[in-house]
Design a protein around this motif. Structure first.
Motif, PDB file in Angstrom:
ATOM      1  N   ALA A 101       0.013  -5.172   3.023  1.00  0.00           N
ATOM      2  CA  ALA A 101      -0.912  -4.150   3.556  1.00  0.00           C
ATOM      3  C   ALA A 101      -0.526  -3.372   3.801  1.00  0.00           C
ATOM      4  CB  ALA A 101      -1.347  -5.068   4.501  1.00  0.00           C
ATOM      5  N   ARG A 102       0.761  -3.178   4.980  1.00  0.00           N
ATOM      6  CA  ARG A 102       0.852  -1.795   4.735  1.00  0.00           C
ATOM      7  C   ARG A 102       1.543  -0.994   3.362  1.00  0.00           C
ATOM      8  NH1 ARG A 102       3.815  -5.122   9.247  1.00  0.00           N
ATOM      9  NH2 ARG A 102       5.786  -5.422   7.564  1.00  0.00           N
ATOM     10  N   ARG A 103       2.142  -1.728   2.889  1.00  0.00           N
ATOM     11  CA  ARG A 103       2.519  -0.766   1.483  1.00  0.00           C
ATOM     12  C   ARG A 103       0.685  -0.146   1.022  1.00  0.00           C
ATOM     13  NH1 ARG A 103       6.108  -4.498   0.887  1.00  0.00           N
ATOM     14  NH2 ARG A 103       4.678  -6.054  -0.997  1.00  0.00           N
ATOM     15  N   ALA A 104      -0.387  -0.633   1.359  1.00  0.00           N
ATOM     16  CA  ALA A 104      -2.042  -0.864   0.441  1.00  0.00           C
ATOM     17  C   ALA A 104      -2.222  -0.127   1.495  1.00  0.00           C
ATOM     18  CB  ALA A 104      -2.412  -1.996   0.783  1.00  0.00           C
ATOM     19  N   ALA A 105      -1.722   1.074   2.623  1.00  0.00           N
ATOM     20  CA  ALA A 105      -2.257   1.376   3.066  1.00  0.00           C
ATOM     21  C   ALA A 105      -2.736   3.037   2.453  1.00  0.00           C
ATOM     22  CB  ALA A 105      -2.041   2.114   4.417  1.00  0.00           C
ATOM     23  N   PRO A 106      -3.700   3.151   2.405  1.00  0.00           N
ATOM     24  CA  PRO A 106      -4.213   4.546   1.660  1.00  0.00           C
ATOM     25  C   PRO A 106      -3.594   6.002   2.037  1.00  0.00           C
ATOM     26  CG  PRO A 106      -5.669   4.459   3.054  1.00  0.00           C
ATOM     27  CD  PRO A 106      -4.909   3.204   3.681  1.00  0.00           C
ATOM     28  N   ALA A 107      -2.713   6.403   0.633  1.00  0.00           N
ATOM     29  CA  ALA A 107      -2.004   7.888   1.388  1.00  0.00           C
ATOM     30  C   ALA A 107      -3.046   8.650   0.208  1.00  0.00           C
ATOM     31  CB  ALA A 107      -0.701   7.573   0.751  1.00  0.00           C
ATOM     32  N   GLU A 108      -2.324   9.836   0.680  1.00  0.00           N
ATOM     33  CA  GLU A 108      -3.604  11.158  -0.624  1.00  0.00           C
ATOM     34  C   GLU A 108      -2.529  10.931  -1.583  1.00  0.00           C
ATOM     35  OE1 GLU A 108      -5.644  13.477  -0.157  1.00  0.00           O
ATOM     36  OE2 GLU A 108      -6.384  12.611   1.545  1.00  0.00           O
ATOM     37  N   GLY A 109      -3.777  10.785  -2.705  1.00  0.00           N
ATOM     38  CA  GLY A 109      -3.558  10.989  -4.038  1.00  0.00           C
ATOM     39  C   GLY A 109      -1.929   9.680  -4.823  1.00  0.00           C
ATOM     40  N   ASP A 110      -2.636   8.506  -4.143  1.00  0.00           N
ATOM     41  CA  ASP A 110      -1.543   7.193  -3.844  1.00  0.00           C
ATOM     42  C   ASP A 110      -1.848   6.670  -5.777  1.00  0.00           C
ATOM     43  OD1 ASP A 110       0.805   5.701  -4.715  1.00  0.00           O
ATOM     44  OD2 ASP A 110       0.056   4.652  -1.478  1.00  0.00           O
ATOM     45  N   ALA A 111      -1.694   6.266  -6.580  1.00  0.00           N
ATOM     46  CA  ALA A 111      -2.320   6.330  -7.226  1.00  0.00           C
ATOM     47  C   ALA A 111      -2.148   4.214  -7.495  1.00  0.00           C
ATOM     48  CB  ALA A 111      -1.444   6.824  -9.159  1.00  0.00           C
ATOM     49  N   THR A 112      -0.973   4.128  -6.654  1.00  0.00           N
ATOM     50  CA  THR A 112      -0.624   2.531  -6.785  1.00  0.00           C
ATOM     51  C   THR A 112      -1.117   2.025  -5.297  1.00  0.00           C
ATOM     52  OG1 THR A 112       1.381   3.334  -5.364  1.00  0.00           O
ATOM     53  CG2 THR A 112       2.192   3.246  -7.131  1.00  0.00           C
ATOM     54  N   ALA A 113      -1.567   2.875  -4.957  1.00  0.00           N
ATOM     55  CA  ALA A 113      -2.776   2.047  -3.780  1.00  0.00           C
ATOM     56  C   ALA A 113      -4.117   0.515  -4.290  1.00  0.00           C
ATOM     57  CB  ALA A 113      -3.432   2.948  -3.090  1.00  0.00           C
ATOM     58  N   ALA A 114      -4.381   1.119  -5.596  1.00  0.00           N
ATOM     59  CA  ALA A 114      -5.471   0.235  -5.721  1.00  0.00           C
ATOM     60  C   ALA A 114      -4.473  -0.939  -6.711  1.00  0.00           C
ATOM     61  CB  ALA A 114      -5.255   1.079  -7.072  1.00  0.00           C
ATOM     62  N   THR A 115      -3.249  -1.306  -6.617  1.00  0.00           N
ATOM     63  CA  THR A 115      -2.410  -2.182  -6.803  1.00  0.00           C
ATOM     64  C   THR A 115      -1.819  -2.971  -6.203  1.00  0.00           C
ATOM     65  OG1 THR A 115      -2.062  -0.862  -9.144  1.00  0.00           O
ATOM     66  CG2 THR A 115      -1.082  -2.912  -8.163  1.00  0.00           C
ATOM     67  N   ALA A 116      -1.691  -2.221  -4.647  1.00  0.00           N
ATOM     68  CA  ALA A 116      -1.296  -2.482  -3.853  1.00  0.00           C
ATOM     69  C   ALA A 116      -2.524  -3.283  -2.859  1.00  0.00           C
ATOM     70  CB  ALA A 116      -1.011  -1.630  -2.341  1.00  0.00           C
ATOM     71  N   LEU A 117      -3.581  -2.767  -3.366  1.00  0.00           N
ATOM     72  CA  LEU A 117      -4.914  -3.579  -2.633  1.00  0.00           C
ATOM     73  C   LEU A 117      -5.349  -4.388  -3.563  1.00  0.00           C
ATOM     74  CD1 LEU A 117      -7.110  -3.659  -1.092  1.00  0.00           C
ATOM     75  CD2 LEU A 117      -8.915  -2.460  -2.810  1.00  0.00           C
ATOM     76  N   SER A 118      -5.263  -4.804  -4.547  1.00  0.00           N
ATOM     77  CA  SER A 118      -5.786  -6.076  -5.326  1.00  0.00           C
ATOM     78  C   SER A 118      -4.598  -7.075  -4.775  1.00  0.00           C
ATOM     79  CB  SER A 118      -5.193  -5.055  -7.004  1.00  0.00           C
ATOM     80  OG  SER A 118      -6.104  -4.660  -7.618  1.00  0.00           O
ATOM     81  N   THR A 119      -2.838  -6.579  -4.859  1.00  0.00           N
ATOM     82  CA  THR A 119      -2.027  -7.834  -4.487  1.00  0.00           C
ATOM     83  C   THR A 119      -2.361  -8.487  -3.134  1.00  0.00           C
ATOM     84  OG1 THR A 119      -0.146  -6.406  -5.323  1.00  0.00           O
ATOM     85  CG2 THR A 119       0.399  -7.978  -3.630  1.00  0.00           C
ATOM     86  N   VAL A 120      -3.157  -7.161  -1.844  1.00  0.00           N
ATOM     87  CA  VAL A 120      -3.358  -8.000  -1.042  1.00  0.00           C
ATOM     88  C   VAL A 120      -4.281  -8.155  -0.884  1.00  0.00           C
ATOM     89  CG1 VAL A 120      -4.423  -6.936   1.260  1.00  0.00           C
ATOM     90  CG2 VAL A 120      -2.020  -6.188   0.093  1.00  0.00           C
ATOM     91  N   ALA A 121      -5.412  -8.262  -2.096  1.00  0.00           N
ATOM     92  CA  ALA A 121      -6.715  -9.311  -1.784  1.00  0.00           C
ATOM     93  C   ALA A 121      -5.922 -10.921  -2.135  1.00  0.00           C
ATOM     94  CB  ALA A 121      -7.587  -8.509  -2.690  1.00  0.00           C
ATOM     95  N   LEU A 122      -5.161 -10.579  -3.344  1.00  0.00           N
ATOM     96  CA  LEU A 122      -4.767 -11.658  -4.149  1.00  0.00           C
ATOM     97  C   LEU A 122      -4.099 -12.966  -3.183  1.00  0.00           C
ATOM     98  CD1 LEU A 122      -4.379 -13.910  -6.407  1.00  0.00           C
ATOM     99  CD2 LEU A 122      -2.242 -11.906  -7.095  1.00  0.00           C
TER     100      LEU A 122
END
Length: 157
Positions: free
Chosen positions: A31-52
């Motif tokens: 969840a800490r890694r998935a925190a939104p950051a400006e222009g972060d393309a990995t946020a969507a993948t990290a969010l998917s991981t957290v949701a899973l």
């Protein structure tokens, strides 16, 4: 019949509780890694991981109901329902379920919602979640040790 019930109980514990303990432990740092950051393309993948990870916790928590049910059936068949180690294990199992249902899963729900809305995640909330998860895992580890050692058992363990 006792051996079958005991085998099913142990299998249910491994198959149901194991994934919850692992996924719940992985959730706070994810969840800490998935925190939104400006222009972060990995946020969507990290969010998917957290949701899973959250889905694994929810689904396997439901499946985990089989563990105490099979455990009680096994204890009844073995005639040890009133033994102190078993009563303690039942109490600790209830406490672990309470921690999971009252603290871990609701907090995961909140964090998944915050991340889905791209709101910042407070580090303190992930640390508190990690602490609750640690308590849950410690309770299950204690139950596991009690199931193996069984104080006062005549099996020689």
């Amino acid at each position: 019949m006792t051996k079958l019930l005991l085998s099913l109980h142990v299998l249910a514990a491994i198959i149901a509780v194991g994934p919850v303990t692992v996924a719940a432990s992985m959730f706070p740092p994810a969840a800490r890694r998935a925190a939104p950051a400006e222009g972060d393309a990995t946020a969507a993948t990290a969010l998917s991981t957290v949701a899973l990870l959250h889905r694994i916790c929810r689904v396997y928590a439901r499946v985990g109901v089989a563990v105490p049910v099979l455990g009680l059936a096994t204890a009844l068949a073995m005639g040890v329902l009133g033994d102190g180690w078993l009563v303690t294990s039942i109490a600790l199992t209830a406490a672990a379920a309470g921690v999971l249902l009252a603290f871990v899963l609701p907090r995961q729900d909140e964090l998944v919602g915050q991340l889905a809305e791209q709101r910042p995640v407070d580090r303190r909330s992930t640390v508190q979640l990690a602490m609750s998860t640690g308590v849950f895992n410690l309770l299950w580890a204690t139950v596991t040790v009690l199931m193996i050692v069984r104080p006062g058992s005549t099996t020689g363990a």
